[in-house]
Write an enzyme that holds these catalytic residues in place. Structure first.
Site, PDB file in Angstrom:
ATOM      1  N   ASP A 139       0.910  -0.787   0.001  1.00 51.12           N
ATOM      2  CA  ASP A 139      -0.303  -0.002  -0.145  1.00 51.12           C
ATOM      3  C   ASP A 139       0.599   1.002   0.135  1.00 51.12           C
ATOM      4  OD1 ASP A 139      -2.524   1.586   0.625  1.00 51.12           O
ATOM      5  OD2 ASP A 139      -2.678  -0.059   0.651  1.00 51.12           O
ATOM      6  N   ASP A 148      -2.380   3.630  18.116  1.00 45.96           N
ATOM      7  CA  ASP A 148      -2.758   1.835  18.114  1.00 45.96           C
ATOM      8  C   ASP A 148      -1.881   0.651  17.290  1.00 45.96           C
ATOM      9  OD1 ASP A 148      -4.395   3.667  19.551  1.00 45.96           O
ATOM     10  OD2 ASP A 148      -6.046   4.132  17.574  1.00 45.96           O
ATOM     11  N   HIS A 172      -3.443   6.402   3.142  1.00 45.08           N
ATOM     12  CA  HIS A 172      -4.295   5.068   3.295  1.00 45.08           C
ATOM     13  C   HIS A 172      -3.944   3.595   3.871  1.00 45.08           C
ATOM     14  CE1 HIS A 172      -6.581   1.204  -0.197  1.00 45.08           C
ATOM     15  NE2 HIS A 172      -7.252   2.499   0.031  1.00 45.08           N
ATOM     16  N   ALA A 274      -8.037  -8.773  -8.010  1.00 46.99           N
ATOM     17  CA  ALA A 274      -9.099  -9.183  -7.095  1.00 46.99           C
ATOM     18  C   ALA A 274      -9.854 -10.000  -8.290  1.00 46.99           C
ATOM     19  CB  ALA A 274     -10.532  -8.458  -6.531  1.00 46.99           C
ATOM     20  N   ASP A 302     -15.536 -13.164  -3.583  1.00 40.93           N
ATOM     21  CA  ASP A 302     -16.196 -14.641  -2.558  1.00 40.93           C
ATOM     22  C   ASP A 302     -16.790 -14.086  -2.175  1.00 40.93           C
ATOM     23  OD1 ASP A 302     -14.356 -16.659  -4.434  1.00 40.93           O
ATOM     24  OD2 ASP A 302     -13.117 -14.881  -4.043  1.00 40.93           O
ATOM     25  N   SER A 326     -11.445  -1.259  -0.540  1.00 46.77           N
ATOM     26  CA  SER A 326     -10.265  -1.485  -0.041  1.00 46.77           C
ATOM     27  C   SER A 326     -10.562  -1.666   1.837  1.00 46.77           C
ATOM     28  CB  SER A 326      -9.074  -0.362   0.081  1.00 46.77           C
ATOM     29  OG  SER A 326      -8.614  -0.144  -0.858  1.00 46.77           O
TER      30      SER A 326
END
Length: 386
Positions: A139, A148, A172, A274, A302, A326
């Protein structure tokens, strides 16, 4: 193949390139020629400086570098073909990115975002938290300073600048990582698999754009470092043979690849990668559990997962709500980490289990199989059953 002549020519060609020239991928006629060139390249780099600009894409036995459109290398014996490198984009989050805000959880309690709750992850944390499962997130990088994510990040790579850490300059990648495995110590958000380990692979620039060769190099790095899952929240419309070859090779080495279907609202088509059958293809749903209007859909999906106004980590220690396939993909990668932490499973077993245990999106559906909604409890049970 005359290796020395080829590498001399390659050195000269790279030296003649201009800024406007494009990156290319060089495929060899045989693995023998590739390995011979790879070996000679290492030895000749010190003498021929331009050869240091050649990237080795070992997972597909190819090189990538910038070449002129009329390159003379095409006619050389042993070179199967030279293809122009293609651009690819993150499935850019829908909605307003300027709404970054600090978490409401700064009072000392954790926040469980609605998507994590809807897939039922908290219900199975007494059975699995994704312990020791390693996920490569190809990414825009990650915010290393986000509170976090401190406990969730391990070694990564910056493919745009190998001398630098894969810092996120877009947001992103940080958002995706938070949904997968955020684990703030005393406050902040909790991801689907809070004990899984995220390895940031920065292949995308600040605008969320990358070359296919960067993606292939990222897949190569994930395979070489023996990661379990590869999260790919990005896509392109056109088929790319080099990308398919990298995906196939990772799949055959036991890597579970998860990718987003795209945000064009198409009813019968999903983006690459994908669309490749070896990949777990993910569509997005709304808070009401319906297919999101922006999500690509169809037989090639899927599984569906939460992708509307998903709350997760952001740059500079902040938080943001974003929508897109995403975000849905990150939920699926997290649940797969929960499954793998229970029991080792092959990519095919993972894909079959997810499809089998999904919750139907429409109660009035016919008996014919249709992709359903992700559910962690059912997924864990399916993992135990193998």
């Amino acid at each position: 193949m005359d290796i020395a002549t080829f590498l001399h020519l390659l050195h000269e060609e790279i030296g003649l390139t201009k800024r406007s020239d494009k990156k290319h991928i060089i495929h060899f006629s045989s693995t023998r020629d590739y390995y011979a060139c790879k070996s000679a390249l290492k030895q000749m780099k010190s003498q021929f400086a331009n050869l240091s600009k050649v990237r080795d894409l070992s997972i597909i036995h190819a090189f990538s570098c910038t070449l002129r459109p009329d390159t003379k290398l095409r006619g050389i014996s042993g070179v199967l073909n030279i293809v122009e490198d293609t651009k690819i984009s993150v499935h850019q989050a829908m909605g307003n990115k300027t709404t970054s805000r600090r978490s409401s959880a700064l009072s000392g309690t954790h926040t469980i975002p609605w998507g994590i709750d809807q897939v039922g992850a908290p219900e199975v944390w007494n059975k699995s938290v994704g312990q020791n499962i390693r996920i490569g997130v190809i990414d825009t990088g990650i915010d290393y300073n986000h509170p976090d994510l401190h406990n969730s990040i391990s070694r990564g790579i910056n493919l745009l600048n190998r001398s630098m850490l894969p810092y996120d300059d877009n947001g992103h990648g940080t958002h995706i990582a938070g949904t997968i495995a955020a684990a703030g110590r005393n406050s902040g958000i909790v991801g689907v698999a809070p004990r899984a380990i995220v390895h940031p692979v920065k292949a995308f620039d600040h605008a969320g754009s990358a070359y296919v060769s960067d993606i292939i190099a990222g897949i190569d790095w994930c395979v070489h470092n023996d990661l379990d899952i590869i999260n790919m929240s990005f896509g392109m419309k056109s088929y790319n043979r080099s990308l398919e070859q990298a995906v196939l090779n990772a799949y055959y080495r036991g890597k579970v690849i998860v990718a987003s279907s795209g945000n064009d609202g198409k009813k019968k088509s999903v983006d690459y990668p994908a669309r490749f059958p070896q990949v777990v293809s993910v569509g997005a749903t709304t808070r009401l559990g319906k297919i999101a209007p922006f999500s690509n859909r169809g037989k090639q999906i899927d599984i569906y997962a939460p992708g509307e106004r998903v709350y997760s980590s952001w740059l500079n220690g902040k938080y943001n709500e974003l929508s897109g396939t995403s975000m849905a993909t990150a939920h699926v990668s997290g649940v797969i980490a929960l499954m793998l932490s229970i029991k080792p499973l092959s990519p095919l077993q993972i894909k079959s289990a997810l499809r089998r245990c999904a919750i139907g999106l429409n109660k009035r559906e016919s008996n014919r199989w249709k992709p359903g909604h992700l559910n962690a409890r059912r997924a864990i049970r399916a993992a135990r059953q193998g």
